[in-house]
Motif scaffolding. Structure first.
Motif, mmCIF file in Angstrom:
data_model
loop_
_atom_site.group_PDB
_atom_site.id
_atom_site.type_symbol
_atom_site.label_atom_id
_atom_site.label_comp_id
_atom_site.label_asym_id
_atom_site.label_seq_id
_atom_site.Cartn_x
_atom_site.Cartn_y
_atom_site.Cartn_z
ATOM 1 N N THR A 148 0.828 -1.202 0.000
ATOM 2 C CA THR A 148 0.000 0.000 0.000
ATOM 3 C C THR A 148 0.860 1.250 0.000
ATOM 4 N N SER A 149 1.920 1.255 0.786
ATOM 5 C CA SER A 149 2.802 2.422 0.841
ATOM 6 C C SER A 149 3.446 2.706 -0.511
ATOM 7 N N LEU A 150 3.915 1.660 -1.189
ATOM 8 C CA LEU A 150 4.525 1.850 -2.510
ATOM 9 C C LEU A 150 3.505 2.337 -3.526
ATOM 10 N N ALA A 151 2.263 1.833 -3.429
ATOM 11 C CA ALA A 151 1.208 2.307 -4.328
ATOM 12 C C ALA A 151 0.923 3.782 -4.104
ATOM 13 N N ALA A 152 0.942 4.221 -2.842
ATOM 14 C CA ALA A 152 0.726 5.629 -2.538
ATOM 15 C C ALA A 152 1.871 6.487 -3.084
ATOM 16 N N MET A 153 3.117 5.997 -2.983
ATOM 17 C CA MET A 153 4.249 6.737 -3.544
ATOM 18 C C MET A 153 4.122 6.860 -5.058
ATOM 19 N N GLU A 154 3.738 5.782 -5.712
ATOM 20 C CA GLU A 154 3.575 5.818 -7.162
ATOM 21 C C GLU A 154 2.482 6.801 -7.559
ATOM 22 N N ALA A 155 1.373 6.792 -6.816
ATOM 23 C CA ALA A 155 0.293 7.727 -7.102
ATOM 24 C C ALA A 155 0.752 9.168 -6.902
ATOM 25 N N ALA A 156 1.512 9.420 -5.841
ATOM 26 C CA ALA A 156 2.014 10.767 -5.589
ATOM 27 C C ALA A 156 2.935 11.232 -6.713
ATOM 28 N N GLY A 157 3.795 10.338 -7.187
ATOM 29 C CA GLY A 157 4.673 10.700 -8.290
ATOM 30 C C GLY A 157 3.915 10.986 -9.570
ATOM 31 N N THR A 158 2.796 10.291 -9.785
ATOM 32 C CA THR A 158 1.990 10.515 -10.981
ATOM 33 C C THR A 158 1.240 11.835 -10.923
ATOM 34 N N LEU A 159 0.758 12.210 -9.762
ATOM 35 C CA LEU A 159 -0.085 13.398 -9.631
ATOM 36 C C LEU A 159 0.699 14.672 -9.354
ATOM 37 N N THR A 160 1.905 14.566 -8.854
ATOM 38 C CA THR A 160 2.678 15.760 -8.494
ATOM 39 C C THR A 160 2.847 16.748 -9.647
ATOM 40 N N PRO A 161 3.122 16.313 -10.891
ATOM 41 C CA PRO A 161 3.280 17.304 -11.970
ATOM 42 C C PRO A 161 2.048 18.175 -12.194
ATOM 43 N N PHE A 162 0.877 17.736 -11.768
ATOM 44 C CA PHE A 162 -0.354 18.472 -12.024
ATOM 45 C C PHE A 162 -0.829 19.274 -10.818
ATOM 46 N N TYR A 163 -0.370 18.907 -9.621
ATOM 47 C CA TYR A 163 -0.772 19.615 -8.406
ATOM 48 C C TYR A 163 0.461 19.860 -7.526
ATOM 49 N N PRO A 164 1.469 20.552 -8.043
ATOM 50 C CA PRO A 164 2.707 20.705 -7.259
ATOM 51 C C PRO A 164 2.500 21.483 -5.963
ATOM 52 N N GLU A 165 1.620 22.491 -5.991
ATOM 53 C CA GLU A 165 1.416 23.274 -4.767
ATOM 54 C C GLU A 165 0.835 22.419 -3.654
ATOM 55 N N ALA A 166 -0.151 21.591 -4.002
ATOM 56 C CA ALA A 166 -0.784 20.750 -2.982
ATOM 57 C C ALA A 166 0.209 19.753 -2.402
ATOM 58 N N PHE A 167 1.011 19.150 -3.235
ATOM 59 C CA PHE A 167 1.964 18.162 -2.734
ATOM 60 C C PHE A 167 3.097 18.833 -1.959
ATOM 61 N N SER A 168 3.489 20.024 -2.362
ATOM 62 C CA SER A 168 4.512 20.739 -1.602
ATOM 63 C C SER A 168 3.991 21.118 -0.220
ATOM 64 N N ARG A 169 2.757 21.560 -0.173
ATOM 65 C CA ARG A 169 2.181 22.026 1.083
ATOM 66 C C ARG A 169 1.840 20.879 2.028
ATOM 67 N N CYS A 170 1.315 19.801 1.478
ATOM 68 C CA CYS A 170 0.771 18.736 2.333
ATOM 69 C C CYS A 170 1.695 17.530 2.499
ATOM 70 N N LEU A 171 2.536 17.261 1.521
ATOM 71 C CA LEU A 171 3.311 16.020 1.576
ATOM 72 C C LEU A 171 4.790 16.260 1.821
ATOM 73 N N VAL A 172 5.405 17.133 1.036
ATOM 74 C CA VAL A 172 6.851 17.335 1.158
ATOM 75 C C VAL A 172 7.213 17.812 2.561
ATOM 76 N N ARG A 173 6.416 18.704 3.109
ATOM 77 C CA ARG A 173 6.709 19.193 4.459
ATOM 78 C C ARG A 173 6.583 18.078 5.494
ATOM 79 N N LYS A 174 5.575 17.230 5.333
ATOM 80 C CA LYS A 174 5.420 16.122 6.274
ATOM 81 C C LYS A 174 6.584 15.142 6.163
ATOM 82 N N LEU A 175 7.001 14.882 4.940
ATOM 83 C CA LEU A 175 8.130 13.974 4.752
ATOM 84 C C LEU A 175 9.404 14.558 5.347
#
Length: 673
Positions: free
Chosen positions: A148-175
């Motif tokens: 499940t974790s790897l599937a979530a990483m793959e999904a994040a990599g697929t969606l990041t080019p289209f929603y960079p602000e959301a992933f920067s705000r919600c995911l990169v900071r948490k990581l």
């Protein structure tokens, strides 16, 4: 039309069968009684049906109004009359509820469905995207199931080019926060790896990459806070993530150049600093100067250089060469070091530890395109040649030899190359005749031989003759036999295609034609104590030879291969078994002439102390059963009796192969086979 039909059917069934919560695909009261396991399976089935419905509707029913986003170009916005907009809230509620379930299959299908929905422009609004990214972050950071974790990483990599602000705000900071908290003593390498992998996975947008790369480099600078083992593991994990980022961004020239400028000076600076502080016994120096850490850094630097354009590569290579030859530290961040950097100078500590960093130089200069000029190349080659034959550290000597060979392979033909090779041959002769550094000289000989073999240089024949003579050496002979595998195999680094090495077609066939007759002759005339060296070299050559060529030469070589099976060297036995297995199927007429010997030797090897040899012998016995029935049927009782023992082998993989092979022999001679 089709989407409305399928959606209404799913919603009707879900509403009719739900227990307590809407949009739960629970058919407990309808068909599953009180079985929770079956209820989960039904939920998975309904969600899969929904996912199929989404894809089918976007492809077939509304191709002009609903299209997945094209990652290479902007996509049209979602029309107001799209059927998905009517059910967007209910659809998202259903999929998000699946993510909240503890069932792994539901989570995987939910992640896949959310990824598809996120790729449809205009469907998900900002709150939905924040919720989606937050869900992916939870799976990445806290989900125990790796799938499940790897599937979530793959999904994040697929969606990041289209929603960079959301992933920067919600995911990169948490990581980033998770990575900092995991530097504490109670953190585990597994938790760190999860965050590091996720940071690399989401680095698919330029703005995100410019956030994640500094985070990864900062983590690399803090490895000295952990234990020795954890520190080395952390360095390797960070380098693996950096390499993945480089591979993801290399198609964009600007992003790749940013990565190169940010990562290469930082890695070299950390290594140089560690080599100068080695005598202080700090944890940083101990960790970064280990062979595992340096090897991991080599892969990052190589990947950060191999896709550079010649113009950009020329700007960077001059600084790196000046660092190693002249100690010029200006391009390294924080270059106020306590001493000078002189890796090619003679001396004791810390100079000896600085010499190990030649591996980083190798990774840089040997990964550049062939048309990039190397500054001070003649001086650099002389220093590399001297270091490869004189260093007491095998890691350093090997790195220098590989770097020398990589540059020689790309060196333009002419008088300069001829003079360089004459100097190298004199150095090799001297090194092979002096006891302290014979192994280092042999390593250089093997790498130079491969560099010249790939480009069909005339000196290859002389070097091959030298190797054949050394097979009779009682000390170096076994290493020379193993060296034939290096000559024939594809090189993953300095002499590989990815590093722009000059490589001619059919070099293996040419080497086989020139070398094997002398190898066979040398075997027959060699002393009994060194015959195994010739068999080892022969088996390595044949293992890497194209099958059509090998089948043609099999009648001549098969007697030698049979003798190799009786050799006490496990490497020779295993290599020969791997070579013979496909030939048993492709050359049945030749093999049938030696069936008695083959059966006896294969059965003897099923008792080998090495598990890999037992498995390979059983696989060969399995292949023997495919020979013409009249040839093998007389051996059926003997083989079946002998294979009863491997059925009780302590290793499961051996038992598995024994069952398969024995079953084939049981079926010999039966009707319909």
């Amino acid at each position: 039309m089709y989407f409305h039909y399928w959606w209404n059917s799913i919603v009707s069934i879900c509403r009719a069968a739900s227990v307590g919560q809407s949009w739960r695909c629970c058919l407990v009261s309808w068909s599953c009684g009180k079985s929770g396991v079956l209820r989960k399976k039904v939920q998975v089935g309904f969600l899969l049906l929904l996912y199929w419905c989404l894809i089918t509707s976007s492809i077939t029913s509304v191709p002009r109004t609903l299209e997945p986003i094209n990652m290479a170009a902007s996509s049209p916005s979602l029309p107001d009359k799209s059927p998905l907009l009517c059910f967007k809230d209910a659809l998202c509620s259903m999929v998000f509820s699946a993510l909240a379930e503890p069932n792994v299959q539901l989570q995987l299908v939910g992640i896949r469905a959310l990824t598809f929905l996120g790729l449809l422009q205009g469907l998900l609004d900002l709150p939905d995207m924040d919720k989606l990214v937050d869900s992916l972050a939870q799976f990445i950071l806290y989900e125990e199931d790796s799938q499940t974790s790897l599937a979530a990483m793959e999904a994040a990599g697929t969606l990041t080019p289209f929603y960079p602000e959301a992933f920067s705000r919600c995911l990169v900071r948490k990581l980033s926060k998770g990575l900092q908290s995991e530097l504490q003593e109670d953190s585990t390498p597994f938790q760190q790896d999860r965050c590091l992998q996720a940071l690399a996975a989401v680095s698919t947008h330029p703005s995100i990459m410019k956030e994640t790369v500094p985070i990864l480099l900062q983590h690399l600078q803090k490895v000295q806070k952990g234990s020795m083992e954890a520190g080395v593991h952390s360095v390797v994990s960070v380098c693996q993530s950096l390499k993945q980022v480089a591979l993801q961004c290399h198609q964009n020239v600007q992003n790749y150049w940013y990565f190169h400028q940010a990562v290469v000076p930082c890695l070299m600076g950390l290594a140089v600093q560690a080599s100068m502080q080695e005598n202080t016994h700090t944890m940083l120096s101990k960790v970064l100067l280990t062979e595992e850490a340096l090897s991991a850094m080599v892969l990052v630097i190589s990947t950060a250089c191999m896709y550079l354009s010649p113009e950009l590569a020329a700007q960077s290579v001059s600084k790196v060469v000046a660092l190693f030859l002249d100690g010029e530290l200006s391009f390294i961040p924080g270059n106020s070091f306590p001493s000078t950097f002189q890796p090619f100078q003679d001396g004791q500590c810390p100079v000896q530890t600085q010499k190990k960093l030649v591996a980083l130089l190798m990774a840089f200069v040997c990964s550049l395109p062939r048309n990039v000029p190397i500054p001070q190349q003649d001086r650099l080659l002389r220093d590399l040649l001297a270091l490869s034959c004189s260093s007491d550290c095998l890691f350093t000597a090997t790195a220098a030899a590989k770097c020398f060979a990589g540059l020689v392979n790309k060196h333009p033909a002419g008088p300069q190359l001829d003079e360089l090779l004459r100097t190298a041959m004199d150095k090799l002769e001297q090194g092979l005749n002096e006891a302290p550094h014979r192994s280092q000289a042999l390593t250089l000989l093997l790498w130079v031989s491969k560099a010249l073999l790939l480009r069909y240089h005339p000196l290859t024949t002389h070097l091959t003759d030298k190797l054949l003579v050394l097979l009779g050496d009682t000390v170096l002979g076994p290493a020379v036999g193993d060296g034939f595998a290096l000559l024939m195999a594809d090189s993953p680094d300095v002499l590989g295609k990815s590093c722009h090495a000059e490589m001619r077609l059919m070099f293996r066939q040419r080497f086989f034609t020139e070398c094997v007759p002398q190898l066979v002759q040398g075997f027959h005339t060699a002393a009994p104590g060194v015959k195994a060296n010739y068999l080892k070299g022969l088996s390595h050559i044949l293992n890497h030879l194209p099958k059509p060529v090998l089948v043609t030469e099999l009648p001549t070589l098969l007697p030698l291969l049979l003798e190799a099976l009786s050799c006490a060297d496990h490497v020779v036995q295993l290599s020969t078994l791997h070579c013979l297995q496909p030939l048993l199927l492709d050359a049945p007429l030749v093999v049938s002439l030696h069936i008695d010997t083959l059966v006896s030797k294969f059965l003897n090897l099923t008792d080998s102390p090495a598990m890999a040899i037992r498995i390979a012998a059983l696989q060969c016995l399995h292949a023997l059963a495919s020979l013409p029935t009249p040839v093998v049927i007389p051996y059926k009782p003997r083989v079946i009796r002998a294979l009863a023992k491997p059925l009780d082998d302590k290793k499961r993989l051996v038992r598995k192969e024994a069952v398969t092979a024995r079953g084939e022999w049981f079926l010999l001679g039966t009707p319909g086979r």
